[in-house]
Design a protein around this motif. Structure first.
Motif, PDB file in Angstrom:
ATOM      1  N   GLU A 136      25.745  18.630 -15.301  1.00 50.58           N
ATOM      2  CA  GLU A 136      26.152  20.044 -15.278  1.00 50.58           C
ATOM      3  C   GLU A 136      26.391  20.557 -13.850  1.00 50.58           C
ATOM      4  OE1 GLU A 136      23.273  18.762 -15.904  1.00 50.58           O
ATOM      5  OE2 GLU A 136      21.619  19.929 -15.071  1.00 50.58           O
ATOM      6  N   THR A 137      26.127  19.688 -12.875  1.00 47.95           N
ATOM      7  CA  THR A 137      26.249  20.063 -11.462  1.00 47.95           C
ATOM      8  C   THR A 137      27.681  20.429 -11.057  1.00 47.95           C
ATOM      9  OG1 THR A 137      24.478  18.493 -10.979  1.00 47.95           O
ATOM     10  CG2 THR A 137      25.840  19.159  -9.116  1.00 47.95           C
ATOM     11  N   ARG A 138      27.810  21.369 -10.128  1.00 51.06           N
ATOM     12  CA  ARG A 138      29.133  21.675  -9.569  1.00 51.06           C
ATOM     13  C   ARG A 138      29.541  20.538  -8.619  1.00 51.06           C
ATOM     14  NH1 ARG A 138      31.979  26.543  -7.171  1.00 51.06           N
ATOM     15  NH2 ARG A 138      30.435  27.824  -8.208  1.00 51.06           N
ATOM     16  N   ARG A 139      30.705  19.991  -8.831  1.00 50.91           N
ATOM     17  CA  ARG A 139      31.185  18.957  -7.899  1.00 50.91           C
ATOM     18  C   ARG A 139      31.866  19.644  -6.721  1.00 50.91           C
ATOM     19  NH1 ARG A 139      34.473  18.370 -12.671  1.00 50.91           N
ATOM     20  NH2 ARG A 139      33.281  16.619 -13.479  1.00 50.91           N
ATOM     21  N   VAL A 140      31.711  19.086  -5.535  1.00 50.67           N
ATOM     22  CA  VAL A 140      32.241  19.752  -4.343  1.00 50.67           C
ATOM     23  C   VAL A 140      33.625  19.185  -3.963  1.00 50.67           C
ATOM     24  CG1 VAL A 140      31.837  20.319  -1.919  1.00 50.67           C
ATOM     25  CG2 VAL A 140      29.920  20.294  -3.527  1.00 50.67           C
ATOM     26  N   PHE A 141      33.674  17.948  -3.493  1.00 45.78           N
ATOM     27  CA  PHE A 141      34.944  17.324  -3.100  1.00 45.78           C
ATOM     28  C   PHE A 141      35.827  18.273  -2.282  1.00 45.78           C
ATOM     29  CE2 PHE A 141      33.785  15.001  -7.075  1.00 45.78           C
ATOM     30  CZ  PHE A 141      33.531  13.775  -6.489  1.00 45.78           C
ATOM     31  N   ASP A 142      35.203  18.930  -1.301  1.00 52.01           N
ATOM     32  CA  ASP A 142      35.946  19.825  -0.410  1.00 52.01           C
ATOM     33  C   ASP A 142      36.938  19.011   0.415  1.00 52.01           C
ATOM     34  OD1 ASP A 142      36.585  22.122   1.149  1.00 52.01           O
ATOM     35  OD2 ASP A 142      35.094  21.529   2.640  1.00 52.01           O
ATOM     36  N   ILE A 143      36.488  17.814   0.841  1.00 52.86           N
ATOM     37  CA  ILE A 143      37.387  16.880   1.514  1.00 52.86           C
ATOM     38  C   ILE A 143      37.290  15.539   0.790  1.00 52.86           C
ATOM     39  CG2 ILE A 143      37.294  17.978   3.784  1.00 52.86           C
ATOM     40  CD1 ILE A 143      35.213  15.909   4.639  1.00 52.86           C
ATOM     41  N   ASP A 144      38.240  14.648   1.035  1.00 46.03           N
ATOM     42  CA  ASP A 144      38.167  13.328   0.399  1.00 46.03           C
ATOM     43  C   ASP A 144      37.699  12.291   1.423  1.00 46.03           C
ATOM     44  OD1 ASP A 144      40.462  12.350   1.828  1.00 46.03           O
ATOM     45  OD2 ASP A 144      41.781  13.257   0.337  1.00 46.03           O
ATOM     46  N   SER A 145      37.488  11.064   0.957  1.00 48.47           N
ATOM     47  CA  SER A 145      36.860  10.071   1.827  1.00 48.47           C
ATOM     48  C   SER A 145      37.728   9.741   3.046  1.00 48.47           C
ATOM     49  CB  SER A 145      36.546   8.796   1.040  1.00 48.47           C
ATOM     50  OG  SER A 145      37.718   8.262   0.467  1.00 48.47           O
ATOM     51  N   THR A 146      39.037   9.704   2.863  1.00 49.62           N
ATOM     52  CA  THR A 146      39.914   9.368   3.994  1.00 49.62           C
ATOM     53  C   THR A 146      39.885  10.489   5.035  1.00 49.62           C
ATOM     54  OG1 THR A 146      41.292   8.314   2.322  1.00 49.62           O
ATOM     55  CG2 THR A 146      42.147   8.346   4.554  1.00 49.62           C
ATOM     56  N   GLN A 147      39.863  11.714   4.559  1.00 50.79           N
ATOM     57  CA  GLN A 147      39.728  12.839   5.503  1.00 50.79           C
ATOM     58  C   GLN A 147      38.377  12.768   6.211  1.00 50.79           C
ATOM     59  OE1 GLN A 147      40.277  15.920   2.586  1.00 50.79           O
ATOM     60  NE2 GLN A 147      42.508  15.886   2.723  1.00 50.79           N
ATOM     61  N   ALA A 148      37.330  12.391   5.470  1.00 54.18           N
ATOM     62  CA  ALA A 148      35.989  12.289   6.068  1.00 54.18           C
ATOM     63  C   ALA A 148      35.954  11.204   7.144  1.00 54.18           C
ATOM     64  CB  ALA A 148      34.951  12.009   4.986  1.00 54.18           C
ATOM     65  N   ILE A 149      36.626  10.084   6.887  1.00 53.03           N
ATOM     66  CA  ILE A 149      36.712   9.010   7.887  1.00 53.03           C
ATOM     67  C   ILE A 149      37.377   9.555   9.148  1.00 53.03           C
ATOM     68  CG2 ILE A 149      37.807   6.780   8.442  1.00 53.03           C
ATOM     69  CD1 ILE A 149      37.743   6.257   5.321  1.00 53.03           C
TER      70      ILE A 149
END
Lengths: 126, 298
Positions: free
Chosen positions: B117-130
């Motif tokens: 039931e948690t809110r998913r964040v995914f504000d940025i994706d993994s490639t952006q995080a790298i």
């Protein structure tokens, strides 16, 4: 007036065709005319590692992976080469302030090209 | 300089990595126990970040604890639970404690966990995080605000060589490399031919990107069926599962299969090591490492 009208017009046109989420910084041309914001993880730079063997989404098992669709369309649709070339560019983080605004206006004003001051890429793309 | 960087960039040694068991209780005693088991074999060990969308002791706290007990952490940061501010805070927190190995992942969806039931964040994706981790090593936050001196991260990521769209996975590896990843730990793959194709493809378009495929030690066919049925992105051919399930000694057959997969993976281009997950089966881990020609470190 235009600022209020255009988002409405854009939504009416793009919602039925692309399931547009009105992020205000449209990248459809570079993602095989497939909206990455319809990915449940809103991934703008390719699929996650959870794509199922049948090509369906990790989160919504009866839906095809948005990025699988995007990649197939990029390969098979007769899109301009320059659009296809943009497929692998590193798209910057979404600017949440543009949510709900017209990407058409943001395109013309180049507002959708603005990235945080520290953002840079090594491949010359955005 | 992190040992991971030293080994991967300055030597040709085979580098083994592992997963540190998630910490839910038991305090430092549990850290000490697991560190003792893993230290002889592994150059770097992943400090996970709420793996499979289950809450545990945090990535940063776990990485610090591991470091205190002689294990070099590879600190994972996933995009599911944190926005870009929190992710940069994780990176700087790691830097504060001298943690250099940072691995950026998308993260399993919240529906994979015990709190769907948690809110998913995914504000940025993994490639952006790298890319943001790389930007931080140039001495600034995403905002452009200065960081002086700049942290010295050795950045990595993960990729699944065995999930569709197969061809695009290779291009995506290149994309992660361009963003700043120096090596990729790969998802469990029971299709040797897919791994082969992926490694060959990566070697061709990103020859400096190092690959570390994952090998999982299992005692019988049950966990194989579980992974096949329950973990999106992992597919195990029925023949492979049957080979183990129909054997008179399932543990031995599973072990043989694992060694075969490991030896095959180590012959592939761009492969510089293996990531070993073992479900805490200490006995087979030691045997496995010896069978691959490894000797305990120190």
């Amino acid at each position: 007036m235009l600022k209020k009208l255009l988002p409405f017009v854009e939504h009416v046109i793009k919602k039925p065709v692309w399931d547009c989420r009105m992020c205000g910084q449209c990248v459809l041309h570079s993602t095989g005319m497939t909206c990455p914001m319809t990915c449940p993880k809103t991934l703008r730079n390719g699929p996650c590692g959870g794509v199922r063997e049948n090509g369906n989404c990790e989160v919504i098992p009866d839906m095809q992976c948005v990025w699988l669709k995007a990649y197939d369309r990029k390969v098979f649709l007769p899109l301009p080469t320059v659009w296809k070339d943009h497929f692998n560019e590193l798209r910057p983080p979404v600017d949440m302030r543009l949510q709900g605004s017209s990407s058409w206006i943001n395109l013309v004003t180049k507002r959708d090209q603005q990235t945080p001051a520290g953002w840079s890429t090594t491949d010359g793309a955005h | 300089m992190s040992l991971m960087r030293e080994k991967l960039e300055n030597t040709n040694e085979v580098v083994f990595t592992a997963e540190f068991p998630s910490l839910d209780g038991g305090g430092m005693a549990k850290v000490v126990k697991n560190a003792a088991r893993l230290a002889p074999w592994f150059v770097g060990v992943n400090a996970t970040d709420n793996p499979a969308a289950h809450a545990h002791a945090s990535n940063t706290a776990s990485a610090i604890a591991m470091k205190m007990h002689g294990i070099e952490p590879i600190m994972q940061i996933v995009c599911r639970d944190k926005n870009r501010l929190a992710i940069q805070a994780d990176m700087m927190g790691a830097a504060l404690h001298g943690i250099e190995n940072i691995s950026l992942l998308t993260g399993d969806d919240v529906t994979a966990g015990d709190e769907p039931e948690t809110r998913r964040v995914f504000d940025i994706d993994s490639t952006q995080a790298i890319n943001i981790a790389r930007i931080i090593t140039t001495g600034k936050y995403l905002s452009g605000r200065k960081i002086d001196p700049a942290p010295d991260f050795y950045i990595s990521a993960v990729e699944n060589p065995s999930a569709p769209p197969f061809d695009y996975r290779i291009e995506r590896a290149l994309k992660k490399y361009r963003a700043g990843a120096k090596y990729l730990q790969l998802q469990i793959c029971y299709h040797p031919e897919r791994l082969e194709k992926f490694c060959a493809g990566v070697a061709k378009i990103a020859p400096d990107l190092k690959l570390i495929p994952t090998i999982v030690l299992v005692k019988n066919a049950k966990p194989m069926s579980f992974m096949h049925d329950k973990v999106p992105g992992i597919d195990i051919p029925q023949d492979t599962i049957k080979r183990v399930s129909s054997a008179s000694d399932q543990a031995e057959e599973a072990y043989k299969l694992t060694v075969e997969l490991a030896k095959h993976a180590m012959t592939l281009p761009s492969v510089r090591g293996l990531h070993v997950t073992d479900f805490r089966h200490d006995d087979s881990l030691d045997r496995f490492m010896y069978d691959l020609g490894q000797k305990p470190r120190n």
